[in-house]
Design a protein around this motif. Structure first.
Motif, mmCIF file in Angstrom:
data_model
loop_
_atom_site.group_PDB
_atom_site.id
_atom_site.type_symbol
_atom_site.label_atom_id
_atom_site.label_comp_id
_atom_site.label_asym_id
_atom_site.label_seq_id
_atom_site.Cartn_x
_atom_site.Cartn_y
_atom_site.Cartn_z
ATOM 1 N N LEU A 178 0.826 -1.154 -0.064
ATOM 2 C CA LEU A 178 -0.071 0.198 0.069
ATOM 3 C C LEU A 178 1.013 1.280 -0.067
ATOM 4 O O LEU A 178 1.656 1.442 0.850
ATOM 5 C CB LEU A 178 -1.096 0.286 1.296
ATOM 6 C CG LEU A 178 -1.942 1.142 1.375
ATOM 7 C CD1 LEU A 178 -2.681 1.212 0.266
ATOM 8 C CD2 LEU A 178 -2.780 1.052 2.650
ATOM 9 N N ARG A 189 -0.696 4.778 -1.144
ATOM 10 C CA ARG A 189 -1.478 5.893 -0.676
ATOM 11 C C ARG A 189 -2.761 5.421 -0.517
ATOM 12 O O ARG A 189 -3.229 4.366 -0.901
ATOM 13 C CB ARG A 189 -1.564 6.630 -1.844
ATOM 14 C CG ARG A 189 -0.169 7.651 -2.141
ATOM 15 C CD ARG A 189 -0.036 8.940 -1.143
ATOM 16 N NE ARG A 189 1.286 9.375 -1.445
ATOM 17 C CZ ARG A 189 2.477 9.225 -0.918
ATOM 18 N NH1 ARG A 189 2.668 8.293 -0.342
ATOM 19 N NH2 ARG A 189 3.224 10.094 -1.398
ATOM 20 N N ASP A 190 -3.788 5.805 0.431
ATOM 21 C CA ASP A 190 -4.837 5.694 0.907
ATOM 22 C C ASP A 190 -5.550 6.847 1.370
ATOM 23 O O ASP A 190 -5.278 7.517 2.273
ATOM 24 C CB ASP A 190 -4.885 4.532 1.967
ATOM 25 C CG ASP A 190 -6.235 3.848 2.577
ATOM 26 O OD1 ASP A 190 -7.387 4.523 2.024
ATOM 27 O OD2 ASP A 190 -6.180 2.865 3.211
ATOM 28 N N THR A 239 -9.623 9.053 1.217
ATOM 29 C CA THR A 239 -10.954 9.118 1.172
ATOM 30 C C THR A 239 -11.456 10.597 0.532
ATOM 31 O O THR A 239 -10.970 11.404 0.704
ATOM 32 C CB THR A 239 -11.745 8.913 2.366
ATOM 33 O OG1 THR A 239 -11.553 9.856 3.217
ATOM 34 C CG2 THR A 239 -11.253 7.377 2.615
ATOM 35 N N ARG A 281 -13.313 5.605 -1.491
ATOM 36 C CA ARG A 281 -12.019 5.467 -0.809
ATOM 37 C C ARG A 281 -11.047 5.089 -2.063
ATOM 38 O O ARG A 281 -11.749 4.061 -3.103
ATOM 39 C CB ARG A 281 -12.026 4.262 0.003
ATOM 40 C CG ARG A 281 -10.619 3.904 0.573
ATOM 41 C CD ARG A 281 -10.854 2.783 1.542
ATOM 42 N NE ARG A 281 -9.801 2.639 2.605
ATOM 43 C CZ ARG A 281 -9.333 1.776 3.219
ATOM 44 N NH1 ARG A 281 -10.198 0.704 3.436
ATOM 45 N NH2 ARG A 281 -8.288 1.523 3.910
ATOM 46 N N ARG A 304 -7.097 4.000 -3.248
ATOM 47 C CA ARG A 304 -5.959 3.391 -2.795
ATOM 48 C C ARG A 304 -4.783 3.365 -4.117
ATOM 49 O O ARG A 304 -5.470 2.678 -5.149
ATOM 50 C CB ARG A 304 -6.022 2.250 -2.036
ATOM 51 C CG ARG A 304 -7.048 2.448 -0.875
ATOM 52 C CD ARG A 304 -7.485 1.148 -0.376
ATOM 53 N NE ARG A 304 -6.639 0.686 0.874
ATOM 54 C CZ ARG A 304 -6.694 -0.097 1.582
ATOM 55 N NH1 ARG A 304 -7.514 -1.379 1.159
ATOM 56 N NH2 ARG A 304 -5.964 -0.599 2.527
#
Length: 206
Positions: A184, A186-187, A189, A194, A196
């Motif tokens: 992972l 980038r994450d 909202t 959402r 990612r």
């Protein structure tokens, strides 16, 4: 008794069913897309953020847009320097419009396949013979809940180059489990969405 005044017909908002390329060679170009259930182009702000993330990777990249829809992601990638973009779209009208838009842009690196995304992944050639991608976009119609099936198919077939970027857009409550070799990066909202970005690093597989 007076007659009721007839209300004027409701018009679609200006710009509805139009996609705007926001960066690169075709920046500012507006392209049409049809009314299709579940077709939901990735918004401008999210696209800008995503392609800022992808800036080091997009030049010369081979991209796969598994639920192409309006072409928001696959066409944006070509505009920003991707060498090739395979756009998978099941709906006949949407696929026809994508082909028309590629011709309008004279986008030689774009290819549209009218077929189901899972069928495309299932029918990929075996390891060592399949086309490999540097960037994959996964943004299916949310009501179909296809994230895990698509992820599992991608993990099963050797179609990702080492270091490939995988973008996934979903609802806030939607759940999926990425494989251990997807790191992972980038994450974020935005509203009820959402989004990612993962990178494929096979050496991290447990």
């Amino acid at each position: 008794m007076s007659k009721p005044i007839a209300k004027p017909p409701v018009k679609s908002p200006k710009g509805a069913n139009q996609l705007r390329i926001i960066g690169g060679l075709w920046r500012g170009r507006k392209l049409a897309f049809p009314d299709v259930d579940g077709l939901r182009p990735t918004g401008d702000r999210i696209r800008e953020t995503l392609f800022n993330w992808l800036a080091p990777d997009i030049q010369g990249a081979h991209c796969l847009d598994l639920f192409a829809g309006s072409g928001a992601l696959g066409l944006e990638a070509l505009s920003r320097g991707a060498a090739a973009s395979v756009l998978i779209e099941r709906d006949q009208r949407a696929a026809a419009q994508l082909k028309s838009n590629l011709a309008l842009l004279n986008a030689e690196g774009g290819k549209v396949l009218q077929m189901d995304a899972l069928a495309y992944l299932h029918n990929l050639p075996t390891a060592g013979q399949t086309m490999r991608f540097d960037v994959v976009f996964i943004d299916p119609p949310f009501q179909l809940n296809l994230w895990q099936q698509v992820i599992d198919q991608l993990a099963q077939h050797s179609c990702l180059n080492e270091g490939a970027a995988i973008y996934i857009e979903s609802g806030l409550q939607d759940q999926y489990l990425p494989p251990p070799d997807w790191e992972l990066h980038r994450d974020k909202t935005a509203g009820n969405l959402r989004y990612r970005l993962f990178y494929y690093h096979p050496e991290t597989r447990a």
